[in-house]
Scaffold this motif. Sequence first.
Motif, mmCIF file in Angstrom:
data_model
loop_
_atom_site.group_PDB
_atom_site.id
_atom_site.type_symbol
_atom_site.label_atom_id
_atom_site.label_comp_id
_atom_site.label_asym_id
_atom_site.label_seq_id
_atom_site.Cartn_x
_atom_site.Cartn_y
_atom_site.Cartn_z
ATOM 1 N N CYS A 282 -0.448 -4.563 10.864
ATOM 2 C CA CYS A 282 -0.813 -3.130 10.869
ATOM 3 C C CYS A 282 -2.282 -2.935 11.243
ATOM 4 O O CYS A 282 -3.051 -2.321 10.499
ATOM 5 C CB CYS A 282 -0.473 -2.442 9.556
ATOM 6 N N HIS B 82 1.746 2.285 5.679
ATOM 7 C CA HIS B 82 0.640 1.378 5.951
ATOM 8 C C HIS B 82 0.519 0.320 4.852
ATOM 9 O O HIS B 82 0.453 0.635 3.664
ATOM 10 C CB HIS B 82 -0.680 2.142 6.066
ATOM 11 N N TRP C 154 -3.047 5.471 3.729
ATOM 12 C CA TRP C 154 -4.164 5.565 4.684
ATOM 13 C C TRP C 154 -3.819 6.699 5.631
ATOM 14 O O TRP C 154 -2.780 6.665 6.290
ATOM 15 C CB TRP C 154 -4.347 4.250 5.432
ATOM 16 N N THR D 17 3.794 -3.282 12.446
ATOM 17 C CA THR D 17 3.361 -2.013 11.898
ATOM 18 C C THR D 17 4.583 -1.324 11.310
ATOM 19 O O THR D 17 5.705 -1.817 11.449
ATOM 20 C CB THR D 17 2.694 -1.165 13.000
ATOM 21 N N SER E 143 -4.746 -4.653 8.622
ATOM 22 C CA SER E 143 -5.407 -3.355 8.687
ATOM 23 C C SER E 143 -6.761 -3.500 9.399
ATOM 24 O O SER E 143 -6.802 -3.919 10.547
ATOM 25 C CB SER E 143 -5.532 -2.775 7.277
ATOM 26 N N GLU F 281 3.456 5.276 9.565
ATOM 27 C CA GLU F 281 2.043 5.062 9.279
ATOM 28 C C GLU F 281 1.154 5.489 10.432
ATOM 29 O O GLU F 281 1.580 5.601 11.583
ATOM 30 C CB GLU F 281 1.787 3.605 8.909
#
Length: 336
Positions: free
Chosen positions: A191, A290, A213, A256, A163, A260
Motif C-alpha cells: 500500500c 489502508h 488514512w 493495495t 505505506s 483506500e
Amino acid sequence: MSLIPRPCVDPELRALLAGMPLVERLDEEILAQLRALPSPPPDSLLAGRRVVRREAEVPAEDGAVVRLSVLSPADHDPAVPAPCVYWIHGGGMVMGDRFGQIDIPLEWLERFGVVVVTVEYRLAPEATGTTAVEDCHRGLVWVAAHAEELGVDPGRVVVSGISAGGGLAAGLCLLARDRGTPAVAAQLLICPMLDHRNVTASSRQYSEEPGVWTRETNEFAWRTLLGGRADGEVPPYVSPARAADLSGLPTAYVDTGSAEVFRDEDVAYASALWAAGGQAELHVWAGGHHGFDAQFPRAELSVTARRTRSEWLGRVLRQAAAGGAPANGRPATFSG
C-alpha cells in the motif's frame, strides 16, 4: 460526509475498524499526541521468536546518525549467505520507528531464513525533502558493504516497506538505479504512498470523514514533508509517481486495497512499470482499507494477502538463488 460513491470496506474489516479510534485529518497538535503514545519495546516485539538482534549506526552526510537494526535467524551461519529484506516502516513519513509493522518481515525471517535489516529514517517536519530517502540509501549502502560480515547474499537483497515505507522503498530503488549502487533484487511495496499530488479518484473518495488514512491526513503529511516546495521542485525519489523514467528497475510487487486512498496511484505505478518494460505483480484486494493486513493480520482477507505476498517473495528468492540477475540488469556487486 463524502457524497462520492466508493467501494465498501470488507465486512469483517469494517467490524474490526468499529473498535478503533479514527481521524479525518491531522494537524501539528494531533501529530504531537500520536508521537507521544508509547511504542512497544523492541524486546516485546521479538519475544518468542528465535531472532538475534544487532544494532548499527551509519553516519549520514550531514553528520547525523542513521540507526539500523539487524535481525537474523538464531541458527543463521554467516558463512552461508542468506537473503536479506531491507525494511522501511510506515507512518506517513511523520511518525513511527524502525520496529513499525516489523511482524511482516519477521514472517519472512521465519519462513525463508532472511536477514531483516530495518532502518530508522528521519521524520518530517524535523527533516524534509529527500532526507528520509537519503537515510534509507545510506543504510542500504552499509548493508551492501557489510554483506559478508552480516552473512547476506548481495544478489538477494529485497527492498520492502509499507505505506510511507513503501513509497520510500520505491524512491530508494530509483535512487540506487541512478547512482549505480547498490543493486536490488526486488522491491516489495505494500500500500505504498507514491504521489504527493492527491489528484486521483481514490484520493477524493476517501475524504471528509474519519478513516485509517484519508485525503486530509495525506495532504498534511505531504505538506509537512515537502516544506513548501512547489510541485515542480518535488524530486521523484520523494514522490515516485513523478518519475519520468521507470526503466531498469527491479521486479516489483505492489499491493493495495480497493477501499483506500492510495489505490489509484498504486495501480498507476504498476502500470507505468509495465509500460517501461519492467516486471510488476499487482494485487488490489477487494474491500481492503489502508494497511488492513498490518492492523488485522488474522482477518480472512489479511491472511490471503499476506500468503500471496509471501509466495511471491519466495519465488523471487528462489530465482535469485538460481543465478538470475537483478531485474535492473546490473550485476550484483556493491561498493561502500
